[in-house]
Design a protein around this motif. Sequence first.
Motif, PDB file in Angstrom:
ATOM      1  N   ASN A 183       0.859  -1.183   0.000  1.00  0.00           N
ATOM      2  CA  ASN A 183       0.000   0.000   0.000  1.00  0.00           C
ATOM      3  C   ASN A 183       0.888   1.223   0.000  1.00  0.00           C
ATOM      4  N   MET A 220     -11.202  12.123 -11.156  1.00  0.00           N
ATOM      5  CA  MET A 220     -12.136  11.880 -10.062  1.00  0.00           C
ATOM      6  C   MET A 220     -12.092  12.997  -9.010  1.00  0.00           C
ATOM      7  N   PHE A 232     -11.378  15.856  -1.978  1.00  0.00           N
ATOM      8  CA  PHE A 232     -11.978  14.884  -1.074  1.00  0.00           C
ATOM      9  C   PHE A 232     -12.167  15.537   0.299  1.00  0.00           C
ATOM     10  N   TYR A 266     -15.677  15.354  -3.184  1.00  0.00           N
ATOM     11  CA  TYR A 266     -15.751  14.277  -4.173  1.00  0.00           C
ATOM     12  C   TYR A 266     -15.418  12.988  -3.435  1.00  0.00           C
ATOM     13  N   ASP A 267     -16.042  11.886  -3.857  1.00  0.00           N
ATOM     14  CA  ASP A 267     -15.987  10.669  -3.044  1.00  0.00           C
ATOM     15  C   ASP A 267     -14.715   9.850  -3.204  1.00  0.00           C
ATOM     16  N   THR A 268     -13.936  10.096  -4.247  1.00  0.00           N
ATOM     17  CA  THR A 268     -12.766   9.261  -4.493  1.00  0.00           C
ATOM     18  C   THR A 268     -11.605   9.677  -3.600  1.00  0.00           C
ATOM     19  N   THR A 297     -20.412  14.047  -8.042  1.00  0.00           N
ATOM     20  CA  THR A 297     -19.216  13.975  -7.207  1.00  0.00           C
ATOM     21  C   THR A 297     -18.870  12.539  -6.811  1.00  0.00           C
ATOM     22  N   GLY A 298     -19.560  11.581  -7.384  1.00  0.00           N
ATOM     23  CA  GLY A 298     -19.422  10.192  -6.967  1.00  0.00           C
ATOM     24  C   GLY A 298     -18.136   9.516  -7.410  1.00  0.00           C
ATOM     25  N   GLU A 299     -17.827   8.395  -6.751  1.00  0.00           N
ATOM     26  CA  GLU A 299     -16.678   7.587  -7.181  1.00  0.00           C
ATOM     27  C   GLU A 299     -17.183   6.409  -8.019  1.00  0.00           C
ATOM     28  N   LYS A 342     -19.402   4.831   2.269  1.00  0.00           N
ATOM     29  CA  LYS A 342     -20.076   6.025   1.775  1.00  0.00           C
ATOM     30  C   LYS A 342     -20.830   5.796   0.460  1.00  0.00           C
ATOM     31  N   SER A 343     -20.156   5.192  -0.518  1.00  0.00           N
ATOM     32  CA  SER A 343     -20.794   5.111  -1.826  1.00  0.00           C
ATOM     33  C   SER A 343     -21.964   4.148  -1.842  1.00  0.00           C
ATOM     34  N   LEU A 400     -24.783   5.857  -0.288  1.00  0.00           N
ATOM     35  CA  LEU A 400     -25.378   6.806  -1.233  1.00  0.00           C
ATOM     36  C   LEU A 400     -26.265   6.046  -2.235  1.00  0.00           C
ATOM     37  N   ILE A 426      -9.762  -3.005  -4.874  1.00  0.00           N
ATOM     38  CA  ILE A 426     -10.198  -1.640  -5.167  1.00  0.00           C
ATOM     39  C   ILE A 426      -9.923  -1.331  -6.639  1.00  0.00           C
ATOM     40  N   GLN A 443      -7.301  -2.493   2.542  1.00  0.00           N
ATOM     41  CA  GLN A 443      -7.290  -1.557   3.679  1.00  0.00           C
ATOM     42  C   GLN A 443      -6.660  -0.216   3.312  1.00  0.00           C
ATOM     43  N   ALA A 444      -6.211  -0.070   2.070  1.00  0.00           N
ATOM     44  CA  ALA A 444      -5.381   1.085   1.704  1.00  0.00           C
ATOM     45  C   ALA A 444      -5.996   2.428   2.072  1.00  0.00           C
ATOM     46  N   TYR A 445      -7.311   2.550   1.932  1.00  0.00           N
ATOM     47  CA  TYR A 445      -7.940   3.862   2.144  1.00  0.00           C
ATOM     48  C   TYR A 445      -8.820   3.894   3.375  1.00  0.00           C
ATOM     49  N   GLU A 457      -9.329   7.289   5.078  1.00  0.00           N
ATOM     50  CA  GLU A 457     -10.061   8.231   4.235  1.00  0.00           C
ATOM     51  C   GLU A 457     -11.520   7.809   4.106  1.00  0.00           C
ATOM     52  N   GLU A 458     -11.739   6.486   3.929  1.00  0.00           N
ATOM     53  CA  GLU A 458     -13.111   6.004   3.732  1.00  0.00           C
ATOM     54  C   GLU A 458     -13.981   6.276   4.947  1.00  0.00           C
ATOM     55  N   HIS A 490     -13.547   8.576   7.172  1.00  0.00           N
ATOM     56  CA  HIS A 490     -13.759  10.018   7.250  1.00  0.00           C
ATOM     57  C   HIS A 490     -14.886  10.420   6.303  1.00  0.00           C
ATOM     58  N   SER A 491     -14.815   9.921   5.081  1.00  0.00           N
ATOM     59  CA  SER A 491     -15.789  10.279   4.065  1.00  0.00           C
ATOM     60  C   SER A 491     -17.181   9.817   4.466  1.00  0.00           C
TER      61      SER A 491
END
Lengths: 480, 276
Positions: free
Chosen positions: A266, A281, A286, A289-291, B42-44, B69-70, B73, B214, B258-260, B263-264, B266-267
């Motif tokens: 990672n 994206m 962020f 934006y979701d990415t 704004t989606g992924e 999050k996604s 949504l 991912i 697990q990389a994000y 961030e995930e 938080h989002s």
Amino acid sequence: MTYEVDAKYLTKKERRAIPRQAMPEQAANIRNKDFSEVTLGFGLLEAQYEAARCIQCKDPACVAGCPVGINIPGFLEQIVEGDLHGAIKTVWDKTALPAVCGRVCPQEIQCEEVCVVGKKKGRESVGIGNLEMFIADWARDTGVSNEVEIPPKTGKKIAVVGSGPAGITVAGDLAIKGHEVTIYEAFHRAGGVLLYGIPEFRLAKDIVDYEIEQLKSLGVNIVCNTVVGRTVDVDELIDEMGYDAVFIGVGAGLPNFLNIPGEDLNGVFSANEYLTRANLMKAFDFPKYDTPIIPGKNVAILGAGNVAMDAARTAVRLGARSVSIVYRRTKEQSPSRHIEIHHAEQEGVQFKFLTSPLEFIGDANGKLVGINCEKMELGEPDEGGRSRPIPTGEHEYIDCDLAIIAIGTSANPLLTRTTENLELNQWGNIEADTKTGKTTKKGVWAGGDITLGQATVILAMGMGRDAANSIDAYLKGEEW
Amino acid sequence: MYKIVKREEMAHKTIILNEIEAPQIAKKAKPGQFVMLIADETGERIPLTMAEVDKEKGTITIIYMIIGKSTRLFSTLKVGEGYKDIVGPLGQPTHIEKKGTVVCVGGGTGTAVLHPITRGMYEAGNRVISIVGARNTDYIIMRDQMAAASDELRICTDDGSEGRHGFVTDELREVLENNEVAEVVAIGPVPMMKFVSLLTKEYNVPTTVSLNPIMIDGTGMCGGCRVTIGGKTKFACVDGPEFDGHQVDYDGLMRRLQAYRVEEEHSDNCMFEREA
Ligand SMILES: Cc1cc2nc3c(=O)[nH]c(=O)nc-3n(C[C@H](O)[C@H](O)[C@H](O)COP(=O)(O)OP(=O)(O)OC[C@H]3O[C@@H](n4cnc5c(N)ncnc54)[C@H](O)[C@@H]3O)c2cc1C
Ligand SMILES: Cc1cc2nc3c(=O)[nH]c(=O)nc-3n(C[C@H](O)[C@H](O)[C@H](O)COP(=O)(O)OP(=O)(O)OC[C@H]3O[C@@H](n4cnc5c(N)ncnc54)[C@H](O)[C@@H]3O)c2cc1C
Ligand code: SF4
Ligand code: FES
């Protein structure tokens, strides 16, 4: 510089005394925190003085140096004269995307390298790229578009696969000739590398969107979310959907990896992934934006081309504490545009030349913590005259939590694997005639990075133009 | 916009089904393939397998667990609303042929992904034994569809509220002991696929798993979905998502998923706050 005298009244001698006009830029310590464009563009007077530096050679080397042969002295003199409409028309005659080319062409090895003015000791070449940018921006800002008389509909249908510079050019050129054109794009937005690769701070996305809108106003139909080879096949386009010709401009989208240990940790990214997250994206914004994107504290970029500079400068803007370019050759051997290296240096990017990565090192959780590298030295020049880096045995450890691999891309086999009778070369690029873009499959043309390997915007554009002419001739009855 | 024509909630609203109008994709889709979806501006880009395809109606069906999050949504979209973008079909279709006895093992939402493959195997003339596992009986999804596509359906629950009290691997061992099995297809959480593969390795039974790294583009241009298969790097979106279960580096895959995480979360929290 004061611009008291209208440039067109300057004497030859006075013209020769004008120094190269500096491109106005945002200050490095301000721009390294946001994504807006670095270059601000010439004002009219600066542009006219810069253009007046051209000595109007009888046999202009720059025109030969431009891959698409823009009449450079012609449009420069029109700028001096104040005939901006005329100047943009001269440029449009050879390139569909001057606002892009002016910003991203490697002018220093094309038109500006051979410019006679720059050959004199202590003198710099005319800023052709900057002037191309000026005139294109002027046209966009004032709403002047390439008004052409579109002939009556020919009833012929063309499918263009991919919406990068090659596809955009083919589509525009054929629409102007009265054909019905549809672009199929895999991503959810059109623009190719101009959109997902080259960052906003170097090429504002408004410009790309504007070019796409121009295409639409010519009647070009743009269908996104369509992966040719999956959603539809090339044969279906021809046999079932009634297209008379297909142009393939899918670029070179497959990222190369180093194939060294630890590459799956990672924190190790391809530049394609990193830049796509950031640009297409909008991960820099962020969590609006979701990415997500990993911002990185200490960032190492492997490679030193345009893509590497873009990744490095993106990391700077995302708040990295230190960003280093790690390259196994020397600065002189970097394939990047010189201005990009210069801008990267200004923004605080460090350079480790003659350094080659051996292994990515991770912690117990599989997170990148550093890279083991080997120092190189330059050996004897090879046949091409380029000195090869050879290992010295001396090691260096680079501390980093984010590594971005920017060592080039290859042809993505997704489309070519699913298309019969399309011959490829040893690297998987489509074989296409260099003059016409014709492939080995009847009714199918190709151009841009999918035929050249990763090349340049202007070459993709130029090939698109040649292919459009060949397609037009074929649709009007010329033999395959 | 890609319009939602049907929406269902399953497993105490933790799993959602959407049937969506996408005629072009439906026309080409094969079992095992997936699509990438974007909800709004704004989606992924989120990859989801097509659990069902109706070529005549021109619709595809996705079934997803709400985990971040996604997907949260997505779960707010109602019938008549829709997704801004959908692209597909992506990935390699499942290799379906008549082999003899095939065991299909599904865990959690993996069962939704497994269903079209199970049906394909069944229709190809295989004897199909399906094993479906979940936390408890309320979380077993697609029970009827799986039963209809199998010669035998066995259920496992962690709490014993239905079927065997235990893991799918316990049930699978029993099946392997008593049957000549030609292939096992296992789809579910990564640890489940890992332990199924370790088990089938003992019995030397070829095993197919479907990996969910991912993804960004889903077309081979970013390399974010890279997985290690037999020591070699593969892109799950173009070379997979199905791979030989005995060759997969599962621990590497779990790490990359697990990389994000930070961030995930938080989002997702931001979204939670917005909703509240
Ligand atoms: C980060 C970066 C920086 C660069 N900087 C410069 C620079 O400064 N100067 C310069 O001259 N060049 C630069 N380049 C190179 C330049 O961008 C490319 O040479 C050029 O964009 C190639 O154009 P193209 O039309 O062939 O393909 P692309 O621009 O790659 O476009 C191809 C399009 O096809 C789509 N596509 C792919 N497969 C399919 C499919 N199967 N079906 C449908 N659509 C598909 C892709 O999504 C993409 O939109 C840079 C490249 C990168 C990545
Ligand atoms: C080919 C493929 C098919 C899939 N099919 C299904 C399906 O049919 N039903 C289903 O419920 N789920 C499926 N998944 C998983 C699904 O894509 C993720 O659950 C979803 O992306 C989570 O997004 P989120 O924003 O809600 O959660 P997040 O908060 O973003 O993520 C939670 C966890 O989900 C995983 N994840 C995050 N982003 C992605 C991504 N872009 N791609 C893959 N995993 C990610 C990570 O493990 C992460 O830690 C599939 C994944 C792949 C790759
Ligand atoms: S298109 Fe590129 S090479 Fe040609 S004149 Fe413009 S900057 Fe120079
Ligand atoms: S998702 Fe980008 S290469 Fe697979």
